[in-house]
Design an enzyme around this catalytic site. Structure first.
Site, PDB file in Angstrom:
ATOM      1  N   GLU A  72      89.970  70.231  56.858  1.00 34.69           N
ATOM      2  CA  GLU A  72      90.217  71.111  57.993  1.00 34.69           C
ATOM      3  C   GLU A  72      90.908  70.351  59.129  1.00 34.69           C
ATOM      4  O   GLU A  72      91.861  70.842  59.729  1.00 34.69           O
ATOM      5  CB  GLU A  72      88.893  71.705  58.483  1.00 34.69           C
ATOM      6  N   ASP A 130      89.043  76.941  53.879  1.00 39.97           N
ATOM      7  CA  ASP A 130      89.741  77.067  55.165  1.00 39.97           C
ATOM      8  C   ASP A 130      90.760  75.949  55.346  1.00 39.97           C
ATOM      9  O   ASP A 130      91.879  76.184  55.802  1.00 39.97           O
ATOM     10  CB  ASP A 130      88.767  77.132  56.337  1.00 39.97           C
TER      11      ASP A 130
END
Length: 181
Positions: A72, A130
């Site tokens: 991330e 993500d």
């Protein structure tokens, strides 16, 4: 601010809060002619963020978690570098990411790398969807919006593997899909 919510950014870790604020500023306002002074100020913010969290080799560090790097953080770094037109930083971040996190058999990233381990060793090989989505978005923006070539094949591979590995039938509506974490 909605009553009862308090300060939602205040509860975020420092790295994530600074990424969110820089991202909102960079993605939302950069390039609008009416905000040239703000854009220059935001550029200064990008440079400060890069000084604090971006290592010379392209590794984005999370000091609140023992200096680890994670998918991330690398992806946010890519988005910020692209937003501020920093092709050199983008290339360094993507290069480090490919060498240390994009080491699975598929095109997704291992989600965690610790500095006290061997340089080529991820600590947790599982992906964090993500991070993979944000990286794909950054590669798309780099290629489509900035004209930085050489990222298209990686983008296609990540998108293909996200569809193949990170979608599951929704048990409530089997013809629809859910995105796995």
């Amino acid at each position: 601010m909605t009553k009862g919510m308090g300060d939602p950014l205040g509860r975020m870790p420092v790295l994530r809060r600074r990424m969110v604020l820089a991202g909102i500023a960079g993605l939302g306002a950069f390039g609008r002619s009416a905000w040239r002074a703000e854009a220059a100020q935001m550029r200064t913010g990008w440079e400060a963020w890069a000084r604090d969290f971006l290592m010379p080799d392209g590794r984005v560090v999370d000091p609140e978690q023992g200096g680890i790097s994670h998918s991330e953080g690398q992806a946010y770094g890519l988005l910020l570098a692209q937003s501020f037109g920093d092709a050199e930083a983008f290339a360094r971040i993507e290069g480090w990411t490919r060498a240390h996190l994009a080491i699975r058999e598929d095109s997704l990233m291992a989600w965690k790398w610790q500095p006290d381990r061997q340089a080529a060793e991820a600590t947790d090989w599982r992906n964090a969807t993500d991070g993979d989505l944000l990286r794909a978005w950054a590669l798309l923006r780099a290629s489509r919006d900035s004209g930085w070539r050489g990222y298209e094949e990686s983008l296609r591979s990540i998108a293909r593997d996200l569809v193949a590995l990170c979608l599951a039938p929704d048990p409530r509506a089997p013809s629809e899909h859910l995105l796995l974490p």
